[in-house]
Write a protein that holds these residues in place. Structure first.
Motif, PDB file in Angstrom:
ATOM      1  N   ASP A  37       0.836  -1.199   0.000  1.00 28.95           N
ATOM      2  CA  ASP A  37       0.000   0.000   0.000  1.00 28.95           C
ATOM      3  C   ASP A  37       0.871   1.250   0.000  1.00 28.95           C
ATOM      4  O   ASP A  37       0.488   2.279  -0.554  1.00 28.95           O
ATOM      5  N   GLU A  38       2.044   1.150   0.650  1.00 32.05           N
ATOM      6  CA  GLU A  38       2.953   2.282   0.718  1.00 32.05           C
ATOM      7  C   GLU A  38       3.676   2.481  -0.617  1.00 32.05           C
ATOM      8  O   GLU A  38       3.833   1.553  -1.399  1.00 32.05           O
ATOM      9  N   SER A  39       4.128   3.707  -0.831  1.00 28.29           N
ATOM     10  CA  SER A  39       4.845   4.048  -2.059  1.00 28.29           C
ATOM     11  C   SER A  39       6.309   3.648  -1.968  1.00 28.29           C
ATOM     12  O   SER A  39       6.832   3.346  -0.889  1.00 28.29           O
ATOM     13  N   ALA A  40       6.969   3.679  -3.116  1.00 23.46           N
ATOM     14  CA  ALA A  40       8.409   3.430  -3.140  1.00 23.46           C
ATOM     15  C   ALA A  40       9.149   4.452  -2.290  1.00 23.46           C
ATOM     16  O   ALA A  40      10.106   4.118  -1.587  1.00 23.46           O
ATOM     17  N   ALA A  41       8.704   5.699  -2.339  1.00 28.55           N
ATOM     18  CA  ALA A  41       9.342   6.745  -1.528  1.00 28.55           C
ATOM     19  C   ALA A  41       9.190   6.456  -0.043  1.00 28.55           C
ATOM     20  O   ALA A  41      10.110   6.721   0.747  1.00 28.55           O
ATOM     21  N   ASP A  42       8.044   5.917   0.364  1.00 26.07           N
ATOM     22  CA  ASP A  42       7.837   5.583   1.778  1.00 26.07           C
ATOM     23  C   ASP A  42       8.877   4.568   2.250  1.00 26.07           C
ATOM     24  O   ASP A  42       9.418   4.694   3.360  1.00 26.07           O
ATOM     25  N   PHE A  43       9.143   3.566   1.429  1.00 27.11           N
ATOM     26  CA  PHE A  43      10.140   2.558   1.803  1.00 27.11           C
ATOM     27  C   PHE A  43      11.541   3.173   1.840  1.00 27.11           C
ATOM     28  O   PHE A  43      12.332   2.871   2.744  1.00 27.11           O
ATOM     29  N   ALA A  44      11.842   4.053   0.893  1.00 28.28           N
ATOM     30  CA  ALA A  44      13.155   4.700   0.889  1.00 28.28           C
ATOM     31  C   ALA A  44      13.357   5.542   2.139  1.00 28.28           C
ATOM     32  O   ALA A  44      14.451   5.560   2.727  1.00 28.28           O
ATOM     33  N   ILE A  45      12.312   6.230   2.558  1.00 26.68           N
ATOM     34  CA  ILE A  45      12.396   7.042   3.777  1.00 26.68           C
ATOM     35  C   ILE A  45      12.650   6.155   4.990  1.00 26.68           C
ATOM     36  O   ILE A  45      13.468   6.475   5.858  1.00 26.68           O
ATOM     37  N   ARG A  46      11.974   5.027   5.055  1.00 22.70           N
ATOM     38  CA  ARG A  46      12.183   4.082   6.161  1.00 22.70           C
ATOM     39  C   ARG A  46      13.633   3.616   6.211  1.00 22.70           C
ATOM     40  O   ARG A  46      14.261   3.614   7.270  1.00 22.70           O
ATOM     41  N   TYR A  47      14.176   3.240   5.050  1.00 23.05           N
ATOM     42  CA  TYR A  47      15.552   2.765   5.006  1.00 23.05           C
ATOM     43  C   TYR A  47      16.528   3.881   5.384  1.00 23.05           C
ATOM     44  O   TYR A  47      17.530   3.636   6.067  1.00 23.05           O
ATOM     45  N   ARG A  48      16.236   5.101   4.928  1.00 25.06           N
ATOM     46  CA  ARG A  48      17.094   6.237   5.261  1.00 25.06           C
ATOM     47  C   ARG A  48      17.105   6.478   6.767  1.00 25.06           C
ATOM     48  O   ARG A  48      18.173   6.675   7.368  1.00 25.06           O
ATOM     49  N   VAL A  57      16.953  -0.128  -5.790  1.00 24.96           N
ATOM     50  CA  VAL A  57      15.630   0.010  -6.397  1.00 24.96           C
ATOM     51  C   VAL A  57      15.702  -0.688  -7.747  1.00 24.96           C
ATOM     52  O   VAL A  57      16.556  -0.350  -8.578  1.00 24.96           O
ATOM     53  N   ILE A  58      14.830  -1.656  -7.972  1.00 24.23           N
ATOM     54  CA  ILE A  58      14.857  -2.414  -9.223  1.00 24.23           C
ATOM     55  C   ILE A  58      13.539  -2.224  -9.968  1.00 24.23           C
ATOM     56  O   ILE A  58      12.458  -2.474  -9.421  1.00 24.23           O
ATOM     57  N   GLN A  59      13.631  -1.800 -11.229  1.00 22.69           N
ATOM     58  CA  GLN A  59      12.457  -1.662 -12.079  1.00 22.69           C
ATOM     59  C   GLN A  59      12.252  -2.973 -12.850  1.00 22.69           C
ATOM     60  O   GLN A  59      13.053  -3.313 -13.718  1.00 22.69           O
ATOM     61  N   LEU A  60      11.189  -3.652 -12.526  1.00 26.90           N
ATOM     62  CA  LEU A  60      10.881  -4.917 -13.195  1.00 26.90           C
ATOM     63  C   LEU A  60       9.941  -4.642 -14.362  1.00 26.90           C
ATOM     64  O   LEU A  60       8.720  -4.776 -14.267  1.00 26.90           O
ATOM     65  N   GLY A  61      10.533  -4.197 -15.471  1.00 28.63           N
ATOM     66  CA  GLY A  61       9.742  -3.874 -16.640  1.00 28.63           C
ATOM     67  C   GLY A  61       9.357  -2.407 -16.691  1.00 28.63           C
ATOM     68  O   GLY A  61       9.796  -1.588 -15.875  1.00 28.63           O
ATOM     69  N   PRO A  62       8.502  -2.027 -17.661  1.00 28.71           N
ATOM     70  CA  PRO A  62       8.116  -0.625 -17.850  1.00 28.71           C
ATOM     71  C   PRO A  62       7.113  -0.155 -16.804  1.00 28.71           C
ATOM     72  O   PRO A  62       6.579  -0.949 -16.033  1.00 28.71           O
ATOM     73  N   ALA A  73      14.678  10.333  -4.916  1.00 28.27           N
ATOM     74  CA  ALA A  73      14.567  11.687  -4.370  1.00 28.27           C
ATOM     75  C   ALA A  73      14.373  11.675  -2.858  1.00 28.27           C
ATOM     76  O   ALA A  73      14.795  12.594  -2.160  1.00 28.27           O
ATOM     77  N   ALA A  74      13.755  10.598  -2.350  1.00 34.13           N
ATOM     78  CA  ALA A  74      13.522  10.491  -0.910  1.00 34.13           C
ATOM     79  C   ALA A  74      14.805  10.189  -0.148  1.00 34.13           C
ATOM     80  O   ALA A  74      14.886  10.466   1.052  1.00 34.13           O
ATOM     81  N   TRP A  75      15.782   9.623  -0.838  1.00 35.18           N
ATOM     82  CA  TRP A  75      17.070   9.361  -0.205  1.00 35.18           C
ATOM     83  C   TRP A  75      18.193   9.518  -1.227  1.00 35.18           C
ATOM     84  O   TRP A  75      18.744   8.530  -1.721  1.00 35.18           O
ATOM     85  N   PRO A  76      18.533  10.756  -1.576  1.00 38.68           N
ATOM     86  CA  PRO A  76      19.586  10.980  -2.573  1.00 38.68           C
ATOM     87  C   PRO A  76      20.908  10.350  -2.149  1.00 38.68           C
ATOM     88  O   PRO A  76      21.375  10.552  -1.044  1.00 38.68           O
ATOM     89  N   GLY A  77      21.475   9.548  -3.042  1.00 40.02           N
ATOM     90  CA  GLY A  77      22.744   8.894  -2.762  1.00 40.02           C
ATOM     91  C   GLY A  77      22.648   7.692  -1.849  1.00 40.02           C
ATOM     92  O   GLY A  77      23.667   7.107  -1.488  1.00 40.02           O
ATOM     93  N   GLY A  78      21.436   7.283  -1.509  1.00 36.68           N
ATOM     94  CA  GLY A  78      21.268   6.212  -0.543  1.00 36.68           C
ATOM     95  C   GLY A  78      20.995   4.839  -1.119  1.00 36.68           C
ATOM     96  O   GLY A  78      21.153   3.840  -0.422  1.00 36.68           O
ATOM     97  N   MET A  79      20.600   4.771  -2.414  1.00 36.23           N
ATOM     98  CA  MET A  79      20.250   3.491  -2.995  1.00 36.23           C
ATOM     99  C   MET A  79      20.732   3.407  -4.441  1.00 36.23           C
ATOM    100  O   MET A  79      20.843   4.412  -5.143  1.00 36.23           O
ATOM    101  N   GLN A  80      21.000   2.187  -4.876  1.00 41.13           N
ATOM    102  CA  GLN A  80      21.354   1.914  -6.261  1.00 41.13           C
ATOM    103  C   GLN A  80      20.072   1.799  -7.095  1.00 41.13           C
ATOM    104  O   GLN A  80      18.989   1.552  -6.552  1.00 41.13           O
TER     105      GLN A  80
END
Length: 254
Positions: A37-48, A57-62, A73-80
């Protein structure tokens, strides 16, 4: 010492956990273990906030660009960032906040032939320290063979100490999904982990099959602490019951 590295797997713009071997171009047979239910940014903020570095962050297709950009943007420089990376867009993803870019399919021709020229060009373009090579693989008669196109197509590259030596000249890390056990929570491929740990010359992150904390302990033991690990479907923040996120945060703080 083996570290936990967090992940954000994106499919059609949503954070999901998918049985890796069921990915296909037409979506037929796709098995989803979890849709957040949470967004990708929400997870990035948690990890930060928990200072969990070196994740991806992996894009599985388009259909994942906006979600991926929001996470970075939620964690600049924090994830590949991986998925669809080419020499044309790698610098753009780095400028958007990716610590490194992860590349697999672009390094191969349509028939699975590896292009050393492409690897060298990309490494020179963005810098070796910004490049992670994804060696996600399937078990074959040769041992383990790299698979591209969302793990659908076997290439002509096997995961061996010689191939690891050759590629490492141009990249700073490896990401290795064991595609045959990805998303199944049935245990990790310890033979592959042992091979990687025995080589152990640059940082590596293994993914696939973690079902409980003892699997993480086994990766540390069988790799002599040289292989890091990511956890997907077994993790409670992804709907799993085998591994608690809080325990992984504590694991990294040892």
């Amino acid at each position: 010492m083996t570290k936990f590295r967090p992940c954000i797997d994106l499919h059609n713009g949503q954070v999901k956990q998918i049985v890796g071997g069921t990915l296909s171009d037409d979506g037929v047979g796709l098995r989803e273990n979890f849709v957040a239910d949470e967004s990708a940014a929400d997870f990035a903020i948690r990890y930060r906030e928990d200072n969990l570095t070196g994740g991806h962050v992996i894009q599985l297709g388009p259909g994942n660009r906006e979600a991926a950009l929001a996470a970075l943007a939620a964690w600049p420089g924090g994830m590949q960032l991986g998925g669809g990376v080419t020499i044309e867009n790698a610098a753009e993803w780095l400028q958007a906040g990716a610590s490194q870019v992860i590349v697999t399919s672009w390094l191969f021709d349509a028939d699975g032939t590896f292009s050393w020229d492409r690897l060298k060009q990309l490494s020179q373009e963005i810098g070796r320290d910004k490049l992670v090579v994804d060696l996600s693989c399937r078990k074959t008669a040769q041992g383990w063979t790299v698979a591209m196109n969302r793990w659908q197509t076997l290439t002509q590259v096997d995961v061996t100490k010689d191939s690891l030596d050759g590629l490492a000249e141009y990249c700073t890390e490896y990401l290795i999904h064991a595609a045959d056990v990805e998303g199944l929570c049935g245990g990790v491929d310890l033979e592959l982990v042992e091979l990687l740990g025995d080589w152990g010359k640059i940082p590596m992150t293994y993914a696939g099959g973690v079902g409980q904390m003892c699997d993480i302990e086994a990766v540390e033991k069988h790799s002599s602490g040289k292989v890091d690990i990511t956890v997907g479907s077994a993790l409670d923040i992804f709907g799993g019951s085998g591994v608690k996120y809080a325990d992984l945060v504590s694991w990294n703080a040892r």
